[in-house]
Design a protein around this motif. Structure first.
Motif, PDB file in Angstrom:
ATOM      1  N   GLU A  70       0.828  -1.210   0.000  1.00 18.58           N
ATOM      2  CA  GLU A  70       0.000   0.000   0.000  1.00 18.58           C
ATOM      3  C   GLU A  70       0.861   1.257   0.000  1.00 18.58           C
ATOM      4  OE1 GLU A  70      -3.546  -0.381   0.063  1.00 18.58           O
ATOM      5  OE2 GLU A  70      -2.826  -2.411  -0.381  1.00 18.58           O
ATOM      6  N   GLY A  71       2.168   1.074  -0.011  1.00 18.06           N
ATOM      7  CA  GLY A  71       3.067   2.230  -0.054  1.00 18.06           C
ATOM      8  C   GLY A  71       3.466   2.757   1.317  1.00 18.06           C
ATOM      9  N   TYR A  72       3.106   2.030   2.378  1.00 17.33           N
ATOM     10  CA  TYR A  72       3.515   2.483   3.706  1.00 17.33           C
ATOM     11  C   TYR A  72       4.946   2.036   3.976  1.00 17.33           C
ATOM     12  CZ  TYR A  72      -1.534   2.867   4.471  1.00 17.33           C
ATOM     13  OH  TYR A  72      -2.854   3.180   4.369  1.00 17.33           O
ATOM     14  N   GLU A  73       5.589   2.763   4.883  1.00 19.20           N
ATOM     15  CA  GLU A  73       6.901   2.356   5.370  1.00 19.20           C
ATOM     16  C   GLU A  73       6.640   1.585   6.670  1.00 19.20           C
ATOM     17  OE1 GLU A  73      10.599   4.834   6.863  1.00 19.20           O
ATOM     18  OE2 GLU A  73       9.761   5.633   4.992  1.00 19.20           O
ATOM     19  N   VAL A  74       7.094   0.372   6.734  1.00 22.34           N
ATOM     20  CA  VAL A  74       6.699  -0.489   7.855  1.00 22.34           C
ATOM     21  C   VAL A  74       7.920  -0.982   8.620  1.00 22.34           C
ATOM     22  CG1 VAL A  74       5.406  -2.545   8.532  1.00 22.34           C
ATOM     23  CG2 VAL A  74       4.742  -1.279   6.471  1.00 22.34           C
ATOM     24  N   GLU A  75       7.865  -0.879   9.943  1.00 26.52           N
ATOM     25  CA  GLU A  75       8.907  -1.490  10.765  1.00 26.52           C
ATOM     26  C   GLU A  75       8.263  -2.469  11.725  1.00 26.52           C
ATOM     27  OE1 GLU A  75      12.544   0.187  12.696  1.00 26.52           O
ATOM     28  OE2 GLU A  75      11.977   1.964  11.539  1.00 26.52           O
ATOM     29  N   THR A  76       8.906  -3.629  11.897  1.00 29.60           N
ATOM     30  CA  THR A  76       8.301  -4.643  12.762  1.00 29.60           C
ATOM     31  C   THR A  76       9.193  -4.918  13.967  1.00 29.60           C
ATOM     32  OG1 THR A  76       9.366  -6.449  11.591  1.00 29.60           O
ATOM     33  CG2 THR A  76       7.219  -5.767  10.787  1.00 29.60           C
TER      34      THR A  76
END
Lengths: 124, 849
Positions: free
Chosen positions: A25-31
């Motif tokens: 979706e174009g988000y920047e994701v950190e887990t």
């Protein structure tokens, strides 16, 4: 500048799947697998949405919620849990949780919730 | 009617026996319905698990354990009910389920594993050991045991040996902490040191000693071993090519082998290997290592075979690289190699031969390990494979591809006797190119104001059009400084580049070949890559902006500057959900739950022992319960309330109602309107369909009748009256029209999975040739309506399962028509062509004869 999403869940598969799906979706994701390092990261820089598991060892999701709200009142927190029970849900709602999902969480619904969470508060 | 009398007397023996065997059909039917309900519950759980684990949901292990626990409970209930119904006729089924159940529970609770084999010889590797021996070893065992090709002798120290080793040296805690400390390099170094100093449980050491003894016997003393990694996940979705250590030329004594084992295990924790795994979203601390110990081939020549040329547009040729000596020359790119493009079909004609300058080769050193040796001048340019050897290698490579149904990347060696030996085979990744302008044909025209720096040099390993700043990797720079999004330019290719592959825009190297480890990894990460480009390091300056256009057709151009006009959008994420390690690992349990292997009940392997999944067991129980019901209906105790159908076609169809099959106020005579049973109504409607039923049945000759009366097959139905055992949703109809004996059994519910229509026809009263024609005609018709069929002599059986209510009733209507239609057909079936014509007419609703 894309929105930043943080995922905290002590099971790797949840973070991995969420990351792949949300990056689409174009988000920047950190887990994060533990709330400790996640909260440390949050102290350094803000995130737009935090998705957190409820039951985790050491620091649980409610504590994450409280800390996030203290640091960044505008950051939305979405809670996911396998142990959905009413007491915790009520507690979480009191603490201004944005949304609450029992696991397994339908990814489409989580995406929709995040989309809504990202709409600024002054524009209903 | 003397003949009929004779028939009865012939069969009287059976008849009198059958009189004794009365079955309480109501109770069997109740038992059957219970199993349908049980199975339905189990299937719902399976469907729910399949959906939740399809990729559309975030799920965790807690969900899986809970869902499976519900499924197992449902299965236990179903098995108990099934045993009751079938009077324990299938005692093997429960143990089969127990073993599947145990396997699934082990996967769900890995810490609760029971003792497992720590050492397995390659000959003994069965599919269930696939995970324990690691992907690479498992594939090699398949090449030997299933494909039947020569591979080196050897054995595997499984992941269970690894677990023991880790526990024995108290390394579990260190592993647990690795992830929390984000694989900090100091910790990794410490862990490697502890692995290298690690001891082995005595029992494990003894096992290795014994296995080595056997191996020494095999190779008559002169053997040398390769000790190589085979991680659980190695060569599965991702290759891990060149990531873990392989120790070559190890002497076959236990200390040397265990030392090599330590080195291989330690390589799990090398920074490069960890980086590779993290880049692919693995959990490196959770990866367990199996290790293969195999006899080395003292190779004259060796190399790599790709069963599909990954650079070519056409998929009709394979690509073989070959050099003198051991295979490391090719995969580690120590020397130029010979390249052969070979047709994929016999006689495996070479289409292109490019001979490399093979100035060095790797050979086994006397003191262990390998040494590089110079190749004599006369052999440097000579082909390392002759035409015959090339054809044989190609033939074997294709055998492997045909076995896997997927392109393969194969390491091979040619031994001193000129025999081809397969050392490794894994999936060859061939993918669509990364985004950008279509890279079909590359021309050497400037792109706008961007001049051409170099063109058509080298081999395109992975195509794409990308721009970025060049970063030269040489003596003065290190990979640690590699900037995000840069284009890596280097003299030699190296699997170490994997560390930067997730952020590298492209890779260009002066030397290298398409079958090296780095090339495999480039394709995995979908990084546009050109190798063997000659003088790229001279033409491109470190720090300058360039654009690489690498074509699918193998052409390439490098432009100065970033030619935004031809560069595509963002680079797709190189991991897809279905490649995600945790996802695959979790989903793996579904392999033992959802697939249906037991499909055709008429095949010889429709047996409890052949059930491999929970679904298979459900299928088996359904089928056998249905058979039980059919059999029971035939021997129903008709002293119970017997009624008679009052319809114009036939006078003597008797009815036993076992639940709601007739309207409540029905008297002894039953009219069509009083039939509640949906399947019986459908059959009767079919029978009375205009045109299908004729009052005048064709003439039957005396000789036809004689033949019929002498037959002893499954004819006991003839002593029964025409009988329908019915409920609202069930029908078992056994009728005799003339000399045809037909059984229809059907259950029609709102749930498709519960439904079946069973049809069985045994015809008499015709010469053999006519009877054969008749069953084949019936087969054509039944198959058209979705039946799975089986013919035994002139007995034909067909089953339709898993159809919705409307379809089941439609099929039953057709069955009714067919029963009526076949009544008239014996005499006219004078030739195969006529039989085919009647089948065709029936299918089209034309019932004229």
């Amino acid at each position: 500048m894309s929105h930043r999403i943080m995922i905290i869940d002590d099971e790797k598969i949840v973070g991995d799947m969420a990351k792949i799906s949300l990056e689409e979706e174009g988000y920047e994701v950190e887990t994060f697998l533990n709330a400790g390092p996640a909260l440390k990261k949050l102290e350094e820089q803000p995130f737009d949405v935090v998705v957190t598991d409820l039951k985790m060892k050491n620091i649980d999701g409610l504590e994450v919620l409280r800390t996030v709200k203290k640091l960044y009142p505008n950051t939305k927190v979405i809670m996911i849990t396998a142990f959905a029970n009413l007491d915790v849900a009520i507690e979480a709602i009191k603490e201004d949780v944005f949304d609450f999902f029992p696991k397994p969480v339908r990814i489409k619904e989580l995406k929709e919730s995040i989309r809504k969470a990202l709409i600024p508060d002054d524009k209903p | 009617m003397a003949i009929l009398k004779k028939m009865r007397s012939l069969l009287g023996r059976y008849g009198s026996q059958l009189q004794v065997r009365h079955v309480n059909i109501q109770s069997v039917f109740q038992g059957y319905k219970k199993i349908l309900d049980d199975n339905d519950r189990a299937l719902k759980i399976i469907n729910d698990m399949s959906e939740k684990m399809s990729g559309g949901y975030l799920f965790d292990i807690a969900y899986m354990r809970e869902a499976y626990s519900e499924l197992a409970t449902a299965m236990r209930v179903s098995l108990a009910d099934f045993n009751r119904l079938t009077d324990g006729q299938y005692p093997q089924l429960e143990p089969v389920f127990n073993s599947i159940d145990l396997h699934i529970r082990e996967l769900l609770n890995p810490q609760a594993k029971r003792a497992q084999r720590r050492l397995i010889s390659f000959d003994d590797i069965l599919p269930e050991a696939a995970k324990a021996v690691g992907g690479k070893n498992y594939h090699l065992s398949q090449v030997k045991n299933a494909v039947g090709l020569a591979v080196p002798d050897g054995f595997v120290l499984t992941v269970h040996a690894y677990d023991d080793f880790i526990r024995h040296n108290h390394l579990d805690q260190d592993l647990a902490e690795l992830e929390e400390h984000e694989y900090e390099p100091g910790m990794l170094a410490e862990l490697r040191a502890r692995v290298m100093a690690g001891g082995f449980p005595d029992s494990l050491k003894r096992e290795v000693e014994e296995a080595l003894g056997r191996l020494r016997q095999e190779c008559e003393g002169a053997c040398s071993l390769a000790v190589r990694s085979s991680g659980e996940e190695e060569d599965e979705v991702f290759s891990f090519a060149g990531q873990f250590e392989t120790v070559l030329n190890v002497s076959p004594d236990v200390d040397a082998v265990l030392d090599a084992y330590r080195r291989v295990v330690a390589s799990l924790f090398s920074e490069d290997a960890i980086a590779y795994q993290l880049n692919l979203n693995y959990s490196p601390a959770a990866m367990r290592m199996a290790v293969g110990v195999i006899a080395m081939v003292d190779a004259v020549a060796s190399g790599v075979a790709y069963t599909v040329n990954p650079m070519g547009k056409d998929r009709q040729s394979m690509l073989i690289n070959s050099a003198w000596g051991l295979g490391t020359s090719v995969v580690d790119n120590l020397t130029e190699a010979d390249t052969f493009r070979v047709k994929k079909t016999p006689p495996f004609q070479p289409e292109e031969i490019r001979l490399g300058k093979k100035d060095t080769m790797a050979v086994m050193a006397a003191a262990g390990g390998l040494e590089e040796r110079e190749v004599s001048a006369d052999r440097q340019r000579a082909p390392s494979l002759n035409e015959e050897q090339l054809a044989e290698l190609s033939r074997q490579a294709m055998k492997i591809e045909n076995f896997y149904h997927e392109p393969q990347d194969i390491e091979w060696a040619l031994d001193r006797n000129g025999r081809v030996v397969i050392l490794q085979s894994r999936l060859l990744r061939i993918q669509e190119p990364a985004g950008g302008e279509t890279t079909k044909t590359v021309d050497a025209q400037p792109a706008g104001e961007h001049p051409v720096l170099m063109h058509d040099q080298g081999i395109v390993v992975y195509p794409g059009v990308v721009g970025g700043r060049a970063f030269m990797v040489d003596e003065t720079s290190t990979l640690d400084d590699f900037p995000w999004g840069a284009i890596l330019v280097a003299r030699n290719d190296s699997p170490q580049f994997v560390r930067v592959m997730p952020y590298a825009a492209a890779i260009i190297t002066d030397s290298g070949n398409a079958t090296s480890h780095m090339a495999s990894v480039s394709r995995e990460f979908r990084v546009p890559t050109v190798v063997n480009a000659g003088n790229a390091t001279d033409l491109i300056k470190s720090g300058e902006e360039i654009t690489l256009k690498a074509g699918e057709d193998g052409g390439m151009v490098v432009y100065r500057g970033v030619a935004t006009g031809i560069i595509g959008g963002h680079h797709d994420s190189f991991i897809k959900l279905e490649e995600l390690f945790e996802f695959r690992r979790k989903k793996y349990i579904m392999k033992f739950i959802a697939p249906l292997n037991l499909v055709n009940p008429f095949t010889d392997d429709f047996l409890p022992e052949r059930c491999r999944t929970v679904h298979d067991i459900l299928r088996f129980m359904h089928e056998k319960s249905m058979q039980k019901l059919i059999d029971s209906s035939r021997y129903a105790d008709r002293r119970a309330s017997l009624k008679q159908l009052d319809i114009s076609l036939m006078e003597d169809i008797h009815v036993i109602d076992i639940g709601d099959g007739l309207k409540p106020d029905t008297e002894k005579k039953v009219s069509m309107e009083q039939v509640n049973s949906a399947p019986l109504r459908a059959v009767l409607e079919g029978m009375t369909h205009p045109g299908a039923w004729r009052q005048s049945v064709g003439n039957v000759s005396l000789s036809d009748l004689m033949t019929a009366s002498m037959r002893t097959g499954d004819i006991q139905d003839s002593v029964h009256i025409n009988l329908a055992v019915i409920s609202r949703r069930y029908l078992n109809l056994a009728v005799r029209f003339g000399y045809h004996f037909t059984i229809v059994d059907a259950f029609v519910d709102t749930k498709s999975v519960n439904n079946h229509v069973y049809f069985r026809f045994l015809g008499g009263a015709a010469a053999v040739s006519k009877r054969v024609r008749r069953v084949h005609m019936l087969e054509t018709i039944l198959r058209h309506f979705g039946f799975v069929t089986e013919i035994k002599g002139d007995l034909i059986t067909g089953v339709v399962t898993n159809v919705n209510e409307a379809e089941a009733l439609r099929v039953l209507d057709q069955v009714g028509r067919l029963m009526a239609y076949t009544r008239q057909l014996d005499a006219p079936l004078i030739s195969d062509a006529v039989a085919d014509e009647y089948a065709r007419r029936f299918i089209h609703g034309d019932y004229t004869v």
